[in-house]
Write a protein that holds these residues in place. Structure first.
Motif, mmCIF file in Angstrom:
data_model
loop_
_atom_site.group_PDB
_atom_site.id
_atom_site.type_symbol
_atom_site.label_atom_id
_atom_site.label_comp_id
_atom_site.label_asym_id
_atom_site.label_seq_id
_atom_site.Cartn_x
_atom_site.Cartn_y
_atom_site.Cartn_z
ATOM 1 N N VAL A 139 0.850 -1.187 0.000
ATOM 2 C CA VAL A 139 0.000 0.000 0.000
ATOM 3 C C VAL A 139 0.885 1.235 0.000
ATOM 4 O O VAL A 139 1.720 1.408 0.882
ATOM 5 N N ASP A 140 0.716 2.083 -1.007
ATOM 6 C CA ASP A 140 1.376 3.389 -1.052
ATOM 7 C C ASP A 140 0.279 4.434 -0.816
ATOM 8 O O ASP A 140 -0.556 4.671 -1.685
ATOM 9 N N ALA A 141 0.267 5.031 0.369
ATOM 10 C CA ALA A 141 -0.795 5.971 0.721
ATOM 11 C C ALA A 141 -0.224 7.121 1.522
ATOM 12 O O ALA A 141 0.757 6.959 2.247
ATOM 13 N N GLY A 142 -0.851 8.275 1.377
ATOM 14 C CA GLY A 142 -0.434 9.446 2.135
ATOM 15 C C GLY A 142 -1.559 10.008 2.970
ATOM 16 O O GLY A 142 -1.545 11.176 3.339
ATOM 17 N N LEU A 143 -2.540 9.167 3.287
ATOM 18 C CA LEU A 143 -3.730 9.608 4.007
ATOM 19 C C LEU A 143 -3.760 8.983 5.393
ATOM 20 O O LEU A 143 -3.470 7.796 5.560
ATOM 21 N N GLU A 144 -4.127 9.783 6.385
ATOM 22 C CA GLU A 144 -4.249 9.313 7.754
ATOM 23 C C GLU A 144 -5.645 9.608 8.282
ATOM 24 O O GLU A 144 -6.342 10.490 7.776
ATOM 25 N N ALA A 145 -6.046 8.857 9.322
ATOM 26 C CA ALA A 145 -7.333 9.101 9.955
ATOM 27 C C ALA A 145 -7.388 10.532 10.487
ATOM 28 O O ALA A 145 -6.423 11.023 11.076
ATOM 29 N N GLY A 146 -8.506 11.195 10.244
ATOM 30 C CA GLY A 146 -8.672 12.570 10.676
ATOM 31 C C GLY A 146 -8.284 13.600 9.637
ATOM 32 O O GLY A 146 -8.585 14.789 9.788
ATOM 33 N N GLN A 147 -7.607 13.159 8.559
ATOM 34 C CA GLN A 147 -7.148 14.092 7.527
ATOM 35 C C GLN A 147 -8.310 14.472 6.608
ATOM 36 O O GLN A 147 -9.163 13.657 6.281
ATOM 37 N N THR A 148 -8.316 15.714 6.179
ATOM 38 C CA THR A 148 -9.372 16.223 5.299
ATOM 39 C C THR A 148 -8.886 16.253 3.856
ATOM 40 O O THR A 148 -7.777 16.699 3.582
ATOM 41 N N ILE A 149 -9.721 15.767 2.964
ATOM 42 C CA ILE A 149 -9.442 15.805 1.531
ATOM 43 C C ILE A 149 -10.243 16.954 0.926
ATOM 44 O O ILE A 149 -11.472 16.975 1.006
ATOM 45 N N ALA A 150 -9.551 17.925 0.357
ATOM 46 C CA ALA A 150 -10.195 19.074 -0.276
ATOM 47 C C ALA A 150 -10.012 18.990 -1.783
ATOM 48 O O ALA A 150 -9.462 18.032 -2.314
ATOM 49 N N SER A 151 -10.452 20.018 -2.492
ATOM 50 C CA SER A 151 -10.402 20.003 -3.958
ATOM 51 C C SER A 151 -9.153 20.685 -4.502
ATOM 52 O O SER A 151 -9.061 20.952 -5.694
ATOM 53 N N ASP A 152 -8.179 20.974 -3.646
ATOM 54 C CA ASP A 152 -6.998 21.710 -4.089
ATOM 55 C C ASP A 152 -6.067 20.871 -4.967
ATOM 56 O O ASP A 152 -5.350 21.409 -5.803
ATOM 57 N N TYR A 153 -6.058 19.536 -4.753
ATOM 58 C CA TYR A 153 -5.085 18.698 -5.439
ATOM 59 C C TYR A 153 -5.767 17.510 -6.109
ATOM 60 O O TYR A 153 -6.981 17.362 -6.060
ATOM 61 N N ASP A 154 -4.959 16.655 -6.720
ATOM 62 C CA ASP A 154 -5.456 15.483 -7.426
ATOM 63 C C ASP A 154 -6.258 14.594 -6.468
ATOM 64 O O ASP A 154 -5.903 14.470 -5.294
ATOM 65 N N PRO A 155 -7.345 13.961 -6.949
ATOM 66 C CA PRO A 155 -8.192 13.163 -6.048
ATOM 67 C C PRO A 155 -7.628 11.800 -5.663
ATOM 68 O O PRO A 155 -8.250 11.103 -4.852
ATOM 69 N N MET A 156 -6.482 11.375 -6.207
ATOM 70 C CA MET A 156 -5.934 10.085 -5.817
ATOM 71 C C MET A 156 -5.412 10.141 -4.384
ATOM 72 O O MET A 156 -4.608 10.999 -4.043
ATOM 73 N N ILE A 157 -5.865 9.218 -3.540
ATOM 74 C CA ILE A 157 -5.462 9.236 -2.139
ATOM 75 C C ILE A 157 -4.617 8.033 -1.741
ATOM 76 O O ILE A 157 -3.995 8.042 -0.675
ATOM 77 N N ALA A 158 -4.592 6.994 -2.571
ATOM 78 C CA ALA A 158 -3.790 5.812 -2.225
ATOM 79 C C ALA A 158 -3.660 4.906 -3.438
ATOM 80 O O ALA A 158 -4.401 5.043 -4.419
ATOM 81 N N LYS A 159 -2.710 3.973 -3.344
ATOM 82 C CA LYS A 159 -2.535 2.947 -4.367
ATOM 83 C C LYS A 159 -2.418 1.604 -3.648
ATOM 84 O O LYS A 159 -1.658 1.480 -2.683
ATOM 85 N N LEU A 160 -3.171 0.630 -4.123
ATOM 86 C CA LEU A 160 -3.113 -0.716 -3.574
ATOM 87 C C LEU A 160 -2.488 -1.623 -4.627
ATOM 88 O O LEU A 160 -3.011 -1.740 -5.737
ATOM 89 N N ILE A 161 -1.352 -2.227 -4.290
ATOM 90 C CA ILE A 161 -0.587 -3.018 -5.257
ATOM 91 C C ILE A 161 -0.475 -4.450 -4.757
ATOM 92 O O ILE A 161 -0.203 -4.686 -3.571
ATOM 93 N N VAL A 162 -0.689 -5.403 -5.655
ATOM 94 C CA VAL A 162 -0.528 -6.816 -5.291
ATOM 95 C C VAL A 162 0.444 -7.480 -6.255
ATOM 96 O O VAL A 162 0.631 -7.037 -7.390
ATOM 97 N N HIS A 163 1.043 -8.562 -5.784
ATOM 98 C CA HIS A 163 1.944 -9.369 -6.604
ATOM 99 C C HIS A 163 1.623 -10.827 -6.340
ATOM 100 O O HIS A 163 1.384 -11.227 -5.192
ATOM 101 N N ALA A 164 1.561 -11.625 -7.410
ATOM 102 C CA ALA A 164 1.222 -13.048 -7.285
ATOM 103 C C ALA A 164 1.932 -13.824 -8.403
ATOM 104 O O ALA A 164 2.468 -13.232 -9.341
ATOM 105 N N PRO A 165 1.928 -15.156 -8.315
ATOM 106 C CA PRO A 165 2.636 -15.951 -9.337
ATOM 107 C C PRO A 165 2.103 -15.778 -10.750
ATOM 108 O O PRO A 165 2.846 -15.913 -11.714
#
Length: 680
Positions: A370-396
């Motif tokens: 998980v690559d994320a820059g969001l924490e509990a209590g943090q506010t998301i406003a309209s100032d920046y890009d709406p992406m808040i996290a990336k979920l990455i998996v790896h498998a055979p």
């Protein structure tokens, strides 16, 4: 190697760079705006420097302020991340002038590849195949309209500067081209400060394949395989994977070599991505689209299948080291998929959302990143890009990766903010995705039912039970672990408490009615929950019709909302306010702001007659324009003002029936006449 690196970015990419720097023993400097004063990347860095107001133009995009921050903290290098100044040639040049290493290519390479027309001319000299389109720079709208006839419809409008889908428009009807060009120029100017446009032929059933390259200052260039990025909406990637299920080994080798030739055409240095378009019906034929002269959002899938830390390579190349890897050293093992988690509402046309994260829940385990820059209590406003996290998996293999991603998404939740998490699960479960039969228009073809996000009856029941548990008090905080202190201790009533850690109704036939709003629809829920137990981890166990269901429950007193997170998804419920009366006045159909943003254009004036579907107001949010249209025919009254910020659901215009408007006008005239006679 450097001892101090400044990261000229924010959010998850800043944290990603900090992670590698920390592993290598490098001191890190974060920069931040007013909006990010308490952000995770600010806390994680060794030093943090304030840049200015929330507006990116006064903070993250201020070259002078970023350079000054690097100098004051004695940073030897600057990592630009992606977005903001990452592909700004002037920024690269300013770093050189200041004696600071820019962890990216030189200014000239950025300028060449940043202008897509110049880039095409450069790569064509190296034999890289191109899509038919315009080649001249700075063509007027009239010239582009003329050129479109030679290229052939459909055409794709693209801004010469920048990327990320901003300013890109597909045009199928020649009559729509002039208006689309006007819109594209505004978006390009707003996002990149350059409104130069060009046209390309729109490839049928296109697939978006990109190749990761790395080059050092000693003339060595290698590629690290391809990524499939065909699952997009509004030209913005949603799901990326490596390797592509489309390419065979021979095509993989050819497209990789073409990417290396692209880098060599400009004497490239550092990490870069060469993007190609491939027709699904002719997978052995590919065309150069553009080169992104930076690290990509989707770089983790390449890292997962190759085992190579691309940020570390950027640092070593920037420090003057020669690449220690040759092309023969690069192998791809298994399959990796990345899902971008956005603060957006797929059921409302993927419009950006916002809010305060009541919690941030992501899974851990084998093959999950998980690559994320969001924490509990943090506010998301309209100032920046709406992406808040990336979920990455790896498998055979690919099938195992899809299954792992689905399970990981099911265990993810950001209550308090409407996100696309549940939509992502729907998307990766489609037959076309499972089979690998993708193209860039797949998401656009989904119908309303596939985009809908409707709570189940079980989730409604749990939400209603949450209202009963709190006694309907808006101030009750259900966030995090719930203890006995949260539970009312009344007895002898219709909703008595059996013990501090559980609630049971005193009468099995008692079914209180709880009014809840979800997705704009208000419903009276007849509660059939007869037992609620809350364990030490805050997990709710609700007995509904004899079946036990579990969920996490969160409450936000500020907007009277209750959020339910379960394996069925994440759902928001709002308790309607006591006063639901409408504002007195002439009834009409309102045009509401679908998200917080800025009014960039008003297409009509008060008193104009409009037909249903006519454009009324254009709102910009997160660097994308959204045209709001008339919901019905009639006379419009505009309250929106160009250049003014608006909030979610703010009334921007009202359209009233023409006959009703005429009657109201006549009544007003009669009142005026009576008043005049009275005055005499």
């Amino acid at each position: 190697m450097f001892n101090t690196v400044l990261i000229a970015n924010r959010g998850e990419i800043a944290l990603r760079v900090i992670r590698t720097c920390r592993r290598l023993g490098i001191r890190t400097v974060a920069v931040y705006s007013d909006a990010d004063a308490h952000a995770a990347h600010v806390k994680a860095a060794d030093i943090a420097v304030h840049l200015g107001p929330a507006q990116a133009s006064e903070s993250y995009l201020r070259i002078d302020k970023v350079i000054a921050a690097a100098q004051s903290t004695k940073a030897q290098a600057i990592h630009p991340g992606y977005g903001f100044l990452s592909e700004n040639a002037d920024f690269s040049a300013a770093c050189d002038t200041a004696g600071i290493v820019f962890l990216g290519p030189g200014a000239e390479a950025i300028r060449t590849m940043g202008d897509k027309i110049t880039a095409k001319n450069a790569v064509s000299q190296r034999g890289v195949p191109l899509v038919p389109g315009t080649k001249d720079a700075a063509m007027s709208n009239e010239s582009l309209v003329t050129a479109a006839d030679d290229i052939g419809f459909p055409v794709l409008i693209k801004p010469s500067a920048g990327g990320g889908g901003k300013g890109m428009h597909s045009v199928f009807d020649p009559a729509d081209l002039p208006t689309a060009l006007d819109t594209a120029r505004r978006e390009a100017a707003s996002s990149f400060g350059d409104d130069t446009l060009f046209l390309e032929r729109l490839v049928a059933t296109p697939r978006h394949i990109e190749v990761q390259v790395m080059a050092d200052a000693h003339g060595n260039v290698i590629h690290l395989g391809e990524r499939e990025c065909s699952l997009q909406r509004r030209h913005q990637k949603v799901i990326e994977e490596a390797p592509s299920a489309l390419l065979d080994e021979a095509t993989r080798a050819r497209i990789g070599q073409a990417a290396c030739e692209t880098a060599k055409s400009v004497g490239y240095r550092g990490a870069g991505t060469v993007e190609f378009i491939v027709g699904a019906d002719r997978p052995d034929e590919f065309f150069f689209m553009e080169m992104n002269t930076r690290l990509q959002v989707e770089h983790p899938v390449t890292e997962e299948v190759t085992g190579i830390d691309l940020v570390e390579l950027q640092l070593r190349v920037g420090a003057g080291e020669e690449l220690s890897l040759s092309q023969d050293d690069i192998t791809m093992t298994g399959h990796s998929i990345e899902a971008r988690i956005y603060a957006e509402d797929p059921s409302r046309g993927f419009l950006p959302t916002g809010g305060r994260a009541l919690d941030v829940v992501f899974p851990e385990g084998e093959g999950i990143r998980v690559d994320a820059g969001l924490e509990a209590g943090q506010t998301i406003a309209s100032d920046y890009d709406p992406m808040i996290a990336k979920l990455i998996v790896h498998a055979p293999d690919r099938a195992a990766a899809i299954a792992r991603l689905d399970a990981a998404l099911a265990a993810s939740a950001v209550p308090g903010i409407v996100t696309n998490i549940d939509f992502l699960r729907t998307l990766i479960g489609l037959d076309e995705v499972v089979s690998g039969n993708l193209d860039t228009s797949l998401i656009d073809r989904l119908d309303e039912d596939q985009l809908a996000h409707t709570a189940s009856e079980i989730d409604r029941q749990i939400a209603a039970a949450a209202v009963l548990v709190t006694g309907g008090r808006a101030g009750t905080d259900l966030t995090g672990a719930i203890t006995a202190a949260h539970l009312p201790q009344n007895s002898g009533t219709a909703s008595a408490w059996g013990k501090p850690s559980a609630w049971r109704t005193s009468r099995p036939d008692f079914r209180p009615i709880v009014e809840l709003s979800s997705g704009g629809d208000v419903a009276k829920v007849e509660t059939i929950v007869v037992d609620v137990t809350i364990d030490d981890d805050g997990l709710w166990h609700a007995l509904v019709d004899g079946v036990q269901h579990t969920a996490r429950v969160f409450s936000d007193a500020r907007d009277r909302s209750i959020w339910i997170s379960s394996d069925r998804g994440v759902f928001a419920f709002t308790r309607p306010q006591a006063d639901t009366s409408l504002t007195p006045g002439l009834d009409g159909a309102e045009v509401l702001a679908p998200m917080p943003g800025s009014v960039v254009a008003v297409r009509v004036e008060s008193g104009d007659h409009v037909e249903q579907g006519d454009p009324i107001v254009v709102v910009e949010a997160m660097k994308m324009e959204h045209v709001l249209t008339a919901p019905a025919a009639g006379i419009v009254t505009v309250t929106a003002v160009q250049g003014v910020q608006v909030g979610l659901d703010e009334v921007l215009a009202t359209v009233v029936d023409e006959a009703a408007a005429g009657a109201a006008s006549a009544d007003a005239g009669a009142d005026t006449s009576t008043a005049a006679q009275t005055a005499k």
